[in-house]
Design a protein around this motif. Structure first.
Motif, mmCIF file in Angstrom:
data_model
loop_
_atom_site.group_PDB
_atom_site.id
_atom_site.type_symbol
_atom_site.label_atom_id
_atom_site.label_comp_id
_atom_site.label_asym_id
_atom_site.label_seq_id
_atom_site.Cartn_x
_atom_site.Cartn_y
_atom_site.Cartn_z
ATOM 1 N N GLU A 273 83.290 69.903 29.735
ATOM 2 C CA GLU A 273 83.627 71.040 30.598
ATOM 3 C C GLU A 273 84.514 70.624 31.768
ATOM 4 O OE1 GLU A 273 81.384 74.186 33.638
ATOM 5 O OE2 GLU A 273 80.206 72.715 32.494
ATOM 6 N N HIS A 274 84.213 69.493 32.365
ATOM 7 C CA HIS A 274 84.946 69.073 33.564
ATOM 8 C C HIS A 274 86.053 68.064 33.281
ATOM 9 C CE1 HIS A 274 82.361 71.361 36.141
ATOM 10 N NE2 HIS A 274 81.276 70.686 35.795
ATOM 11 N N TRP A 275 86.362 67.824 32.006
ATOM 12 C CA TRP A 275 87.443 66.884 31.706
ATOM 13 C C TRP A 275 88.773 67.469 32.195
ATOM 14 C CZ3 TRP A 275 88.267 62.012 30.495
ATOM 15 C CH2 TRP A 275 89.532 61.623 30.031
ATOM 16 N N PRO A 276 89.524 66.722 33.017
ATOM 17 C CA PRO A 276 90.809 67.234 33.511
ATOM 18 C C PRO A 276 91.886 67.145 32.427
ATOM 19 C CG PRO A 276 90.407 65.031 34.375
ATOM 20 C CD PRO A 276 89.177 65.409 33.598
ATOM 21 N N ILE A 277 92.278 68.282 31.893
ATOM 22 C CA ILE A 277 93.191 68.271 30.748
ATOM 23 C C ILE A 277 94.580 67.757 31.118
ATOM 24 C CG2 ILE A 277 91.956 70.104 29.530
ATOM 25 C CD1 ILE A 277 94.093 72.055 30.462
ATOM 26 N N GLY A 278 94.881 67.679 32.416
ATOM 27 C CA GLY A 278 96.149 67.090 32.823
ATOM 28 C C GLY A 278 96.297 65.657 32.374
ATOM 29 N N LEU A 279 95.179 64.957 32.210
ATOM 30 C CA LEU A 279 95.226 63.564 31.756
ATOM 31 C C LEU A 279 95.739 63.456 30.321
ATOM 32 C CD1 LEU A 279 91.943 61.960 33.179
ATOM 33 C CD2 LEU A 279 94.251 61.911 34.128
ATOM 34 N N ASP B 164 99.015 57.141 27.588
ATOM 35 C CA ASP B 164 97.922 56.174 27.644
ATOM 36 C C ASP B 164 96.769 56.753 28.460
ATOM 37 O OD1 ASP B 164 99.294 56.202 30.008
ATOM 38 O OD2 ASP B 164 99.546 54.032 30.176
ATOM 39 N N ALA B 165 96.329 57.942 28.056
ATOM 40 C CA ALA B 165 95.248 58.623 28.770
ATOM 41 C C ALA B 165 93.970 57.782 28.744
ATOM 42 C CB ALA B 165 94.983 59.980 28.129
ATOM 43 N N PRO B 166 93.156 57.860 29.787
ATOM 44 C CA PRO B 166 91.890 57.117 29.806
ATOM 45 C C PRO B 166 90.993 57.511 28.631
ATOM 46 C CG PRO B 166 92.382 58.003 31.978
ATOM 47 C CD PRO B 166 93.360 58.625 31.023
ATOM 48 N N TYR B 167 90.209 56.559 28.145
ATOM 49 C CA TYR B 167 89.243 56.873 27.092
ATOM 50 C C TYR B 167 88.110 57.734 27.646
ATOM 51 C CZ TYR B 167 91.745 53.216 24.625
ATOM 52 O OH TYR B 167 92.739 52.469 24.041
ATOM 53 N N GLY B 168 87.929 57.663 28.938
ATOM 54 C CA GLY B 168 86.921 58.454 29.623
ATOM 55 C C GLY B 168 87.050 58.209 31.113
ATOM 56 N N HIS C 177 82.041 71.580 41.652
ATOM 57 C CA HIS C 177 83.284 72.365 41.630
ATOM 58 C C HIS C 177 84.290 71.811 40.615
ATOM 59 C CE1 HIS C 177 81.977 74.770 44.960
ATOM 60 N NE2 HIS C 177 81.903 73.745 45.787
ATOM 61 N N GLY C 178 83.919 70.731 39.949
ATOM 62 C CA GLY C 178 84.773 70.177 38.916
ATOM 63 C C GLY C 178 86.034 69.526 39.452
ATOM 64 N N ILE C 179 86.972 69.295 38.550
ATOM 65 C CA ILE C 179 88.279 68.731 38.887
ATOM 66 C C ILE C 179 89.300 69.850 38.699
ATOM 67 C CG2 ILE C 179 90.018 67.000 38.282
ATOM 68 C CD1 ILE C 179 87.738 65.228 37.276
ATOM 69 N N PRO C 180 90.021 70.210 39.743
ATOM 70 C CA PRO C 180 90.907 71.376 39.657
ATOM 71 C C PRO C 180 92.070 71.161 38.700
ATOM 72 C CG PRO C 180 91.220 70.224 41.731
ATOM 73 C CD PRO C 180 90.041 69.587 41.075
ATOM 74 N N PRO C 181 92.658 72.239 38.195
ATOM 75 C CA PRO C 181 93.848 72.123 37.341
ATOM 76 C C PRO C 181 95.018 71.567 38.140
ATOM 77 C CG PRO C 181 93.464 74.415 37.931
ATOM 78 C CD PRO C 181 92.264 73.646 38.407
ATOM 79 N N VAL C 182 96.024 71.082 37.449
ATOM 80 C CA VAL C 182 97.128 70.397 38.124
ATOM 81 C C VAL C 182 97.870 71.296 39.108
ATOM 82 C CG1 VAL C 182 97.437 68.714 36.277
ATOM 83 C CG2 VAL C 182 98.717 70.865 36.208
ATOM 84 N N ASN C 183 97.898 72.598 38.856
ATOM 85 C CA ASN C 183 98.626 73.475 39.770
ATOM 86 C C ASN C 183 97.837 73.790 41.034
ATOM 87 O OD1 ASN C 183 96.716 75.140 38.595
ATOM 88 N ND2 ASN C 183 98.089 76.915 38.416
ATOM 89 N N ALA D 80 98.819 60.656 39.340
ATOM 90 C CA ALA D 80 99.968 61.509 39.047
ATOM 91 C C ALA D 80 99.621 62.591 38.032
ATOM 92 C CB ALA D 80 101.126 60.664 38.538
ATOM 93 N N ALA D 81 98.818 62.259 37.042
ATOM 94 C CA ALA D 81 98.489 63.211 35.977
ATOM 95 C C ALA D 81 97.516 64.291 36.450
ATOM 96 C CB ALA D 81 97.903 62.478 34.781
ATOM 97 N N LEU D 82 96.732 64.002 37.464
ATOM 98 C CA LEU D 82 95.774 64.982 37.978
ATOM 99 C C LEU D 82 96.429 66.035 38.861
ATOM 100 C CD1 LEU D 82 92.756 62.692 38.992
ATOM 101 C CD2 LEU D 82 92.886 64.231 37.031
ATOM 102 N N ALA D 83 97.669 65.770 39.287
ATOM 103 C CA ALA D 83 98.303 66.623 40.285
ATOM 104 C C ALA D 83 99.578 67.270 39.763
ATOM 105 C CB ALA D 83 98.624 65.792 41.533
ATOM 106 N N GLY D 84 99.879 68.448 40.307
ATOM 107 C CA GLY D 84 101.120 69.112 39.949
ATOM 108 C C GLY D 84 102.322 68.526 40.657
#
Length: 302
Positions: free
Chosen positions: A90-96, A101-105, A114-120, A232-236
């Protein structure tokens, strides 16, 4: 062993930039890839992995087998008040997922409510460890303004610009969203640098500290550079406030450009070495020139 446990093991067994390991996971999935890498399943021919590359990789991975204990790592992160996220959670940040070379976890500690917000809804703000008073003031005001707008500030928990970014965001937080997230270069069982322990505690109270490194792994220069791609991948948009000509913070901007994210930089005095890297970005990479939170928020709104 399920996919979560296997991915937890892979964060210790494979380096993030190990191309053979990544090819193995793409071909087999995390569980079977781990079995091949640890010798529990015999290797065979793979379409995108040469026999020579696999043989060399198995030799390289062999000394790590004795250290792979994902159940212990998962128990450790739970004792620290955190957890381990994998793709599909549910809280996986899809921006990654935009990273080649996305993290394995992701290991995390703090408040996941509140989770991890979307990149925008997130901006990475980073820069020199030896920030000037000018850089500190601009960063603090910018992060404070972003948090007041309900935007999340991503940074690296380092001295200098990173610390000012986190503190500014915490001060501007309205409590309704994750105001700031710190991306660590090592395992979350220790705070690095130790001088930021109080700041780390404040971040965990309302936000998150995350890492692709399992508990116990020490931060190294190479891991600091690797974690910049996660920021960088977590942010817009990735905003560099102060950076010397060869500052490691510039790698965050490079990673952002590589995956199609916006890059911004704060101009400084032409006499300040701390702003030379920012001026280089503005001159050579097409980075946005920004001076405050409103400028950064406008880029995110595009």
């Amino acid at each position: 062993m399920n996919d979560r446990v296997a991915r937890a093991a892979l964060t210790r067994h494979f380096d993030p930039q190990d191309t053979t390991g990544r090819a193995l996971v793409r071909a087999l999935g995390a569980f079977a890839a781990l079995r091949v890498a640890t010798g529990e399943q015999p290797p065979h021919t793979f379409r995108h992995i040469t026999e020579a590359d696999l043989t060399e990789a198995l030799r390289r991975w062999a000394p790590r087998i004795q250290d792979v204990d994902p159940e212990n790592d998962l128990a450790t992160i739970e004792r620290l008040g955190g957890g381990f996220l994998i793709p599909g959670d549910e809280h996986w940040p899809i921006g990654l997922d935009d990273l080649p070379d996305a993290p394995y976890g992701l290991w995390y500690v703090g408040n996941i409510a509140h989770g991890i917000p979307p990149v925008n809804r997130a901006a990475a703000v980073t820069g020199s460890r030896d920030s000037t008073s000018y850089g500190a003031a601009v960063t603090g005001e910018m992060a404070h303004g972003l948090a007041q707008r309900g935007l999340c500030v991503i940074s690296g928990l380092g001295y200098g610009i990173d610390a000012h970014a986190h503190r500014g965001a915490l001060a501007g937080s309205n409590g309704n969203v994750t105001a700031t997230i710190a991306v660590a270069a090592g395992g979350l069982d220790r705070v690095y640098p130790s001088g930021n322990a109080d700041l780390a505690a404040a971040i965990k109270a309302t936000g998150l500290i995350i890492s692709e490194q399992p508990p116990g792994n020490a931060p190294t220069r190479h891991r600091f550079l690797q974690r910049n791609r996660i920021m960088a991948a977590l942010a817009g948009v990735t905003c560099i406030v102060e950076a010397r000509w060869r500052s490691g913070a510039l790698s965050a901007a490079h990673h952002a450009e590589t995956i199609g994210r916006h890059v911004a930089a704060v101009p400084g005095s032409v006499h300040s070495a701390n702003s030379a890297g920012c001026h280089k970005l503005l001159r050579e990479s097409g980075a946005f020139l920004v001076s405050d939170a409103a400028d950064v928020a406008e880029i995110l709104a595009d």
